[in-house]
Design a protein around this motif. Structure first.
Motif, PDB file in Angstrom:
ATOM      1  N   GLU A 147      11.921  -7.714   2.186  1.00 13.66           N
ATOM      2  CA  GLU A 147      13.287  -8.160   2.492  1.00 13.66           C
ATOM      3  C   GLU A 147      13.406  -9.681   2.408  1.00 13.66           C
ATOM      4  O   GLU A 147      14.477 -10.204   2.075  1.00 13.66           O
ATOM      5  CB  GLU A 147      13.684  -7.698   3.892  1.00 13.66           C
ATOM      6  CG  GLU A 147      13.907  -6.203   4.047  1.00 13.66           C
ATOM      7  CD  GLU A 147      14.364  -5.866   5.453  1.00 13.66           C
ATOM      8  OE1 GLU A 147      15.416  -6.399   5.875  1.00 13.66           O
ATOM      9  OE2 GLU A 147      13.660  -5.099   6.136  1.00 13.66           O
ATOM     10  N   CYS A 148      12.335 -10.385   2.705  1.00 13.99           N
ATOM     11  CA  CYS A 148      12.356 -11.857   2.711  1.00 13.99           C
ATOM     12  C   CYS A 148      12.223 -12.474   1.323  1.00 13.99           C
ATOM     13  O   CYS A 148      12.453 -13.682   1.157  1.00 13.99           O
ATOM     14  CB  CYS A 148      11.219 -12.398   3.579  1.00 13.99           C
ATOM     15  SG  CYS A 148      11.392 -12.089   5.343  1.00 13.99           S
ATOM     16  N   LEU A 149      11.832 -11.687   0.318  1.00 16.43           N
ATOM     17  CA  LEU A 149      11.581 -12.247  -1.006  1.00 16.43           C
ATOM     18  C   LEU A 149      12.873 -12.594  -1.737  1.00 16.43           C
ATOM     19  O   LEU A 149      13.853 -11.850  -1.703  1.00 16.43           O
ATOM     20  CB  LEU A 149      10.776 -11.266  -1.864  1.00 16.43           C
ATOM     21  CG  LEU A 149       9.284 -11.120  -1.538  1.00 16.43           C
ATOM     22  CD1 LEU A 149       8.685 -10.025  -2.418  1.00 16.43           C
ATOM     23  CD2 LEU A 149       8.538 -12.437  -1.742  1.00 16.43           C
ATOM     24  N   ALA A 150      12.844 -13.700  -2.452  1.00 16.75           N
ATOM     25  CA  ALA A 150      13.919 -14.070  -3.364  1.00 16.75           C
ATOM     26  C   ALA A 150      13.733 -13.323  -4.683  1.00 16.75           C
ATOM     27  O   ALA A 150      12.669 -12.729  -4.927  1.00 16.75           O
ATOM     28  CB  ALA A 150      13.882 -15.579  -3.618  1.00 16.75           C
ATOM     29  N   PRO A 151      14.729 -13.318  -5.554  1.00 16.65           N
ATOM     30  CA  PRO A 151      14.530 -12.752  -6.888  1.00 16.65           C
ATOM     31  C   PRO A 151      13.316 -13.377  -7.571  1.00 16.65           C
ATOM     32  O   PRO A 151      13.113 -14.591  -7.498  1.00 16.65           O
ATOM     33  CB  PRO A 151      15.830 -13.109  -7.611  1.00 16.65           C
ATOM     34  CG  PRO A 151      16.858 -13.169  -6.520  1.00 16.65           C
ATOM     35  CD  PRO A 151      16.128 -13.757  -5.351  1.00 16.65           C
ATOM     36  N   ASP A 152      12.496 -12.522  -8.203  1.00 18.24           N
ATOM     37  CA  ASP A 152      11.263 -12.937  -8.877  1.00 18.24           C
ATOM     38  C   ASP A 152      10.207 -13.460  -7.907  1.00 18.24           C
ATOM     39  O   ASP A 152       9.250 -14.120  -8.325  1.00 18.24           O
ATOM     40  CB  ASP A 152      11.535 -13.983  -9.962  1.00 18.24           C
ATOM     41  CG  ASP A 152      12.490 -13.485 -11.030  1.00 18.24           C
ATOM     42  OD1 ASP A 152      12.203 -12.423 -11.611  1.00 18.24           O
ATOM     43  OD2 ASP A 152      13.536 -14.129 -11.240  1.00 18.24           O
ATOM     44  N   GLY A 153      10.364 -13.144  -6.618  1.00 16.05           N
ATOM     45  CA  GLY A 153       9.402 -13.594  -5.625  1.00 16.05           C
ATOM     46  C   GLY A 153       8.111 -12.792  -5.671  1.00 16.05           C
ATOM     47  O   GLY A 153       8.025 -11.724  -6.290  1.00 16.05           O
ATOM     48  N   HIS A 154       7.091 -13.316  -5.002  1.00  9.90           N
ATOM     49  CA  HIS A 154       5.774 -12.685  -5.027  1.00  9.90           C
ATOM     50  C   HIS A 154       5.194 -12.638  -3.619  1.00  9.90           C
ATOM     51  O   HIS A 154       5.071 -13.672  -2.957  1.00  9.90           O
ATOM     52  CB  HIS A 154       4.828 -13.463  -5.944  1.00  9.90           C
ATOM     53  CG  HIS A 154       3.633 -12.669  -6.373  1.00  9.90           C
ATOM     54  ND1 HIS A 154       3.394 -12.319  -7.682  1.00  9.90           N
ATOM     55  CD2 HIS A 154       2.627 -12.120  -5.658  1.00  9.90           C
ATOM     56  CE1 HIS A 154       2.275 -11.612  -7.754  1.00  9.90           C
ATOM     57  NE2 HIS A 154       1.803 -11.477  -6.529  1.00  9.90           N
ATOM     58  N   LEU A 155       4.845 -11.434  -3.168  1.00 11.59           N
ATOM     59  CA  LEU A 155       4.172 -11.216  -1.886  1.00 11.59           C
ATOM     60  C   LEU A 155       2.678 -11.057  -2.140  1.00 11.59           C
ATOM     61  O   LEU A 155       2.270 -10.203  -2.923  1.00 11.59           O
ATOM     62  CB  LEU A 155       4.733  -9.964  -1.209  1.00 11.59           C
ATOM     63  CG  LEU A 155       3.914  -9.361  -0.052  1.00 11.59           C
ATOM     64  CD1 LEU A 155       3.783 -10.340   1.110  1.00 11.59           C
ATOM     65  CD2 LEU A 155       4.547  -8.044   0.405  1.00 11.59           C
ATOM     66  N   VAL A 156       1.880 -11.884  -1.471  1.00 14.06           N
ATOM     67  CA  VAL A 156       0.430 -11.769  -1.570  1.00 14.06           C
ATOM     68  C   VAL A 156      -0.119 -11.379  -0.204  1.00 14.06           C
ATOM     69  O   VAL A 156       0.063 -12.101   0.776  1.00 14.06           O
ATOM     70  CB  VAL A 156      -0.218 -13.087  -2.034  1.00 14.06           C
ATOM     71  CG1 VAL A 156      -1.718 -12.906  -2.171  1.00 14.06           C
ATOM     72  CG2 VAL A 156       0.360 -13.547  -3.358  1.00 14.06           C
ATOM     73  N   ILE A 157      -0.783 -10.230  -0.148  1.00 11.98           N
ATOM     74  CA  ILE A 157      -1.359  -9.727   1.096  1.00 11.98           C
ATOM     75  C   ILE A 157      -2.860  -9.983   1.062  1.00 11.98           C
ATOM     76  O   ILE A 157      -3.558  -9.538   0.147  1.00 11.98           O
ATOM     77  CB  ILE A 157      -1.084  -8.220   1.259  1.00 11.98           C
ATOM     78  CG1 ILE A 157       0.424  -7.942   1.209  1.00 11.98           C
ATOM     79  CG2 ILE A 157      -1.683  -7.704   2.568  1.00 11.98           C
ATOM     80  CD1 ILE A 157       0.774  -6.474   1.080  1.00 11.98           C
ATOM     81  N   ILE A 158      -3.367 -10.725   2.055  1.00 12.19           N
ATOM     82  CA  ILE A 158      -4.781 -11.101   2.036  1.00 12.19           C
ATOM     83  C   ILE A 158      -5.542 -10.569   3.251  1.00 12.19           C
ATOM     84  O   ILE A 158      -6.734 -10.847   3.391  1.00 12.19           O
ATOM     85  CB  ILE A 158      -4.951 -12.626   1.946  1.00 12.19           C
ATOM     86  CG1 ILE A 158      -4.312 -13.318   3.149  1.00 12.19           C
ATOM     87  CG2 ILE A 158      -4.384 -13.155   0.645  1.00 12.19           C
ATOM     88  CD1 ILE A 158      -4.645 -14.795   3.257  1.00 12.19           C
ATOM     89  N   GLY A 159      -4.867  -9.821   4.134  1.00 12.83           N
ATOM     90  CA  GLY A 159      -5.575  -9.306   5.302  1.00 12.83           C
ATOM     91  C   GLY A 159      -4.673  -8.458   6.163  1.00 12.83           C
ATOM     92  O   GLY A 159      -3.530  -8.162   5.811  1.00 12.83           O
ATOM     93  N   GLY A 160      -5.216  -8.060   7.319  1.00 17.47           N
ATOM     94  CA  GLY A 160      -4.458  -7.260   8.261  1.00 17.47           C
ATOM     95  C   GLY A 160      -4.666  -5.769   8.084  1.00 17.47           C
ATOM     96  O   GLY A 160      -5.636  -5.323   7.463  1.00 17.47           O
TER      97      GLY A 160
END
Length: 329
Positions: free
Chosen positions: A227-240
């Protein structure tokens, strides 16, 4: 006598013991580092609990980063000399008097940085640079959401992103940690215990969202991060958490956004070499110039690794916990 922190079975921090071990000899493309200090990371805590997939080639002791001096050279190593002050990204083995590491994962300690400070650099710098610079392509003028302002990753990521000219929004779980995030260069710091970080992030970006997110929470934040991403945004998950979580593919597609999940330790050697080359070229000069400072919360003697783990597990630290081996004997 050479010693290292070892444990025989998963458990509480009390399983960690400082014990004698055999001396180490370098492989053909390795150097041996006499360890002056080692960083403590969440991956170490997970491995101690038996919850971290350890690569088959990793040394038995914990520790994914260290600083010290080169004490031995492998037969094919020409880029380093005995006595060089270095820090290194390790496959394991940093909680020890000495560790062998591929020469391509070694970096010269920046001018003005102590051994204890240098031990806090390799893991966070390699993690942040590989994910935000190499994967998410974060650059000047972009906006990034960095979760976990008080952690070792967060304290470095905020500073690095600010130093390259990105706008930083961060989250933390206390007023102390949100203040620390602001002090390190974040423009907006959200206390997620008292605020909806999605609403606060969208408000801070006039409803547009962020170009990149660095996430250490995992499954629980997946939907909200998108939901927080802008158009063409990228989420990188590194843990959790890695528990199964629903993914709103329609929302992801409508934003032309992408999601990447990565682990640094299990990467092949050639990828780590590329990352370390990038950190050496693009990140280490920022320490020399003062654009980034090392944030260390606590320094403890190497044999007191159990105390270090207890401290990190308390979730009250801001910055890194470091094991000092300069007087362990």
């Amino acid at each position: 006598m050479t010693s290292a922190v070892l444990f025989d079975h998963p458990g509480s921090p009390d399983v960690l013991q400082w014990r004698p071990v055999d001396p180490i000899r370098p492989g053909p493309n390795e150097v041996v580092i006499a360890v002056a200090a080692a960083g403590v990371n969440n991956a170490d805590l997970m491995q101690r609990r038996g919850h971290y997939p350890m690569p088959a080639w990793a040394p038995r002791p914990l520790g994914l980063e260290c600083a010290g001096t080169i004490s031995a050279l492998g037969a094919d190593v020409t880029s380093w000399s005995l006595g060089d002050r270095v820090c290194a990204l390790l496959d394991g083995g940093g909680y020890a008097d000495e560790v062998a590491v591929p020469a391509t994962q070694v970096m010269r300690i920046p001018a003005g940085v102590t051994d204890v400070e240098a031990a806090a650099i390799p893991e966070v710098a390699a993690t942040v640079y590989s994910n935000l610079a190499m994967v998410a392509r974060l650059t000047e003028g972009h906006t990034v959401l960095i979760h976990g302002a008080g952690g070792g990753i967060g304290t470095f990521a905020i500073q690095w992103a600010s130093a390259i000219g990105a706008r930083v929004i961060t989250t933390a779980g206390s007023a102390t940690k949100t203040r620390a995030g602001l002090d390190m260069g974040a423009e907006v710091a959200i206390d997620y215990r008292n605020e909806d970080f999605v609403a606060a992030t969208l408000a801070a970006t006039n409803g547009v969202g962020v170009d990149a997110i660095l996430d250490v929470v995992g499954s629980d934040y997946l939907g909200r991060n998108i939901e927080c991403l802008a158009p063409d945004g990228h989420l990188v998950i590194i843990g959790g958490s890695t528990a199964p979580a629903p993914l709103d593919l329609g929302l992801l597609m409508s934003k032309r956004a992408s999601v990447t999940a990565t682990m640094l330790r299990a990467r092949p050697a050639h990828q780590k070499a590329e990352i370390i080359a990038g950190v050496t070229r693009d990140v280490l000069p920022l320490f020399t110039s003062g654009a980034i400072r090392v944030v260390v919360d606590t320094v403890l003697p190497m044999p007191e690794a159990a105390r270090a783990h207890q401290l990190l597990e308390s979730r009250g630290t801001v910055g890194k916990v470091i094991l000092d081996n300069r007087s362990s004997g």
